[in-house]
Each structure stands twice: as C-alpha cells, then as structure tokens.
Design a protein around this motif. Structure first.
Motif: not given
Length: 255
Positions: A116-125
């Motif tokens: 799982g990838m969790i959102g933030g300022y340095l995840t996804f883009q």
C-alpha cells in the motif's frame, strides 16, 4: 480467531534544520521527528505486528532480497520518495550496482504480498512531483494512474468523506459518514480497480490486484496535516486499517 499479520511500514519521518531571524540576530536549530504513532496504534490495536523503518534508514534496513521481504505480509510506504529506494549510498556515491528496491516490492506483490502507498508530500507524485513515482514499477502495480506533475489537492476548508455501498464488502463495520480530511494526492483509478472511498471523481481509497497479490492506494495521509486528529483518533480508525491490512494480505473473505 483472527490471524496476526506482519506489517512493514516505511516513512513518516524527517529531519529539520531551521533558521530563525530576530532583528539583527539569527540562530539555527535542528531536530528529528516521526508521525507513526496513530497508524502504529491502529494496526497494533487490531492485533497485528508493526515494524517501522524511518525514511533515512531505508538504504540500510529495507530488505534486499525477496525472501527477507516475504517475512512480512504487507508493506506500506508513506511520505518517502522513490529516490530514497533507488539511490543507495553504494549507487549514488560509489557507482556500484545495487538492488532495485522498487522492483523488489513489485516482485513481492507478484508472488502474493500486499503493498500500500499512503498519501503525502513525498508519495505518489507529491509536492513539485518530488515523490517521483510516475513511470516507475510502483505505478504499474498500484490500482491507480499517477499525475505528471505536482498532484496535491489542498483543502484547508476540509471535506467530509462518505462510504458508498460498493465499499461494504471491503470495509464491513465502517459507518457511512467519516471525519473530514484536509487534502490528498490526486489519482486516477485504473479500470479494474475497486474504488472504496472517493471525493467526486478523485479516488481516496482504492484496492487492486497485481500478479497473485493486492495493492492499495490511500490518497490522503495517515497522520496530520491532511488527516487531522479528528480522523487519526476516530473510534473507527483501527477498524479501517484492520480491514485494509487484511484485504491486502488476502486474509479477508472478499473475492
């Protein structure tokens, strides 16, 4: 009796170096902090094991083989960019070949692991696209497509989330109304993905499959600021993460 799952959580840590200016004078101070307390409590309260690797320890502590990674049922990455996984000191400073840890995650999922990838300022883009996961193997395995640039949606006014009936098999026991969030990463669900929670056309919680495993795109944060204390300390927060973890590990009963 529900089985205990082993979760490897990577990220949600940072160093800071601040310069303060007070009239004629300036001074600096430095520090280190983590924001894992809420998700760690949620996962451990649900009876699962939680192992944390801070962002700056990825090069040393993140597993370098599939066998090592398969000691965990689920791997979660939160607010740590692709470069941290790709540019170890051996590669960046010594020009040596090293393990591609993003490709290793994909292999882990292909063989039945949960990611799982969790959102933030340095995840996804993330901010200024510095998360930099677009066009990597991680985008291929996630149930969402990533934006080309900065993908943040900042909502200082807050937006409440509502669970649809389609989410019920995955999020059984969760209420219809959820606390507000203050932002998320804008994503686009893939055609075969299961969007559990959304804000308009933007998916917030999405589950999909890759090989024999499952993947999760959790577009908002698991700690402040995007997830305020009202969300992180919500009475259903532990249940939410238990449902997501068991789904990723395929310990649930959803087909």
């Amino acid at each position: 009796m529900k089985s205990e799952l082993s979760v490897l959580f990577v990220g949600e840590s940072w160093f800071m170096h601040t310069i303060e200016v007070k009239g004629f004078d300036t001074f600096t101070f430095s520090g280190y902090d983590e924001a894992v307390e809420w998700i760690q409590k949620a996962i451990e309260t649900s009876g699962h094991r939680f192992t944390h690797i801070p962002s700056h320890e990825v090069s040393k502590r993140f597993p370098a083989t599939l066998a090592e990674l398969q000691k965990y049922d689920v791997v979660l990455v939160s607010d740590v960019g692709a470069n941290t996984f790709l540019l170890s000191p051996d590669t960046f400073l010594r020009s040596k070949r090293t393990v591609n840890k993003l490709a290793l995650i994909a292999e882990f999922v292909k063989h039945g692991g949960g990611f799982g990838m969790i959102g933030g300022y340095l995840t996804f883009q993330g901010i200024e696209a510095k998360g930099n996961y677009k066009h990597t193997i991680i985008e291929e395995i996630l149930p969402v497509e990533l934006m080309e640039g900065d993908d943040r949606v900042e909502l200082p006014e807050g937006v409440e989330l509502t669970m649809s009936e389609a989410a019920l098999p995955w999020l059984e026991g969760m209420p219809e109304k959820w606390p507000y969030i203050l932002g998320y990463n804008r994503l686009k669900a893939k055609e075969d993905a299961n969007v559990l929670i959304s804000n308009g056309k933007d998916p917030i919680i999405t589950i999909g499959s890759y090989g024999e495993g499952r993947t999760l795109a959790y577009a908002t944060d698991c700690s402040p600021h995007w997830s305020p204390l009202e969300f992180c300390e919500w009475e259903y927060y532990s249940l939410l993460w238990d449902r997501l973890i068991t789904s990723l590990a395929q310990s649930d009963r959803v087909n």
